[in-house]
Write an enzyme that holds these catalytic residues in place. Sequence first.
Site, short mmCIF file in Angstrom:
data_model
loop_
_atom_site.label_atom_id
_atom_site.label_comp_id
_atom_site.label_asym_id
_atom_site.label_seq_id
_atom_site.Cartn_x
_atom_site.Cartn_y
_atom_site.Cartn_z
N HIS A 89 -0.81 50.76 -23.55
CA HIS A 89 -1.94 50.74 -24.44
C HIS A 89 -1.22 51.14 -25.86
CE1 HIS A 89 -4.05 52.07 -20.82
NE2 HIS A 89 -2.94 52.50 -20.41
N SER B 289 5.35 37.29 -50.82
CA SER B 289 3.99 37.31 -51.43
C SER B 289 4.12 36.89 -52.91
CB SER B 289 3.44 38.89 -51.29
OG SER B 289 2.42 39.12 -52.17
N GLU C 255 2.94 34.67 -37.42
CA GLU C 255 1.51 35.07 -37.33
C GLU C 255 0.84 33.52 -37.05
OE1 GLU C 255 0.09 37.02 -40.86
OE2 GLU C 255 2.37 37.24 -40.98
#
Length: 463
Positions: free
Chosen positions: A156, A277, A290
């Site tokens: 979880h 970035s 990703e």
Amino acid sequence: MSTLWSGRFDTAPDAAVFEFGASFAFDRRLFEDDVRGSLAWADALREAGVLSSEDARAIAGGLTEILQRGTADPAWVSGPDEDVHSFVERQLVERIGDAGRRLHTGRSRNEQVSLDLRLFLRRRIAALQRQVLDVLDALAALAERSGTTLMPAYTHLRRAQPVLVAHFVLAHAAALRRDYARLGAAAAEADALPLGSGAVAGTNYAIDTARLASALGFSRVVTNSIDASADRDFAAAFLHACSLSMVHLSRFAEDIIIFSGEEHGFFELSDEASTGSSMMPQKKNPDPLELVRGKTGRTIGRLAGFLATMKGLPSGYNKDLQEDKEAVFDADATLAGCLESVALVVRGLRINGERTTPAAAGLLLATDVADYLVSRGLPFRRAHELVGLMTRRLLDEKRDFESLTLAEWQRYSDLFQADVIDRVTATASVAARRTPQSTHPDAVAAALQDLGAFIADARRRER
Ligand code: ARG
């Protein structure tokens, strides 16, 4: 552009209609497979007495030349042709004239395209499997260099129990081993010769299909010509194998994205496997991971889309089946790219033991405390309740089990003896595991050894 079927028509097809139906832009990837299939077919026709030795020789010579030219210069495999089969036949006729016009005797593009895709999958699946082995190799090395470093295992997404980092790494390897086998099963499904099926009813010439099958490296021949003309189960099996492989790579990516973030800091991505970035100078983003996660949706879409294409087809070949190729090519290229990226990420991954080790201790040891009480004769359900109460108190006091003195332990139960201090640690927790699939260091070492043997064996069989 003349087509392979112009005889029956008064006029050429509308240019837009032709363009809409043409598949050469993508099925050119089957070039090599198409030529190899034709080489074998010409030989089978000669054996069946359909082609003279002279014509068969001319065809073999022409096709060999075409194959060499096309493999040396893939950009040459292009033109106004409807599909790769038309391209190859045009090139052959341009080279050897009428003998080239005899090649398609007794054969249909319906079986030819099925053959080509089966041959394509055979070589591509072998290459994908090699890439899976590369990732497994990188995971084995990561497990190896993690030694006996501990980390929490999660359920979880909450800290559950201490495990070896190697155990976590080998969990992902276990899934990828199934993918290796599943890709192999898709190759086995594709392993049947469709030639001899004709357009749908079989061929009129005495082709020795068993011999032709072995010449092309197939272990069997399809059993029904109608089924064969529209059977793409092997393509669906491949898309499924790719999808599940992608699901596993995606889950790995998700774990590493989370665990390499500032909040966890368990792993550090190499600079090669990260991006920055344009605005925030401090950022180190896990873009490759990703993308692996993101592209998984695309591959699952290819599987779902192709199954939808198949579900309404009447028996026999239908042009809808042409949709198989872009699905297969895209899934193949996507999985290949993702396997390469993941291998690179794993090779550069650094384990941050100062973060994983403390995270593996603390209240995660609650089950071990309960097991301690069980070893002293308390029924597990009672032990669970007592440790639940202890946990609640410790949370209030912002403490954990390891800070308790013996007197404090015994205030909860006189079953706690001096040995509890040593028994309730993360290291003792993993050492207490008894089953082969557990995180006991010996079990993990054996699992790592088994993985190494699997990789070595698979590589040996490849050669
Ligand atoms: N481009 C076709 C395909 O991919 C080849 C088979 C064409 N057969 C036909 N009857 N039109 O399925």
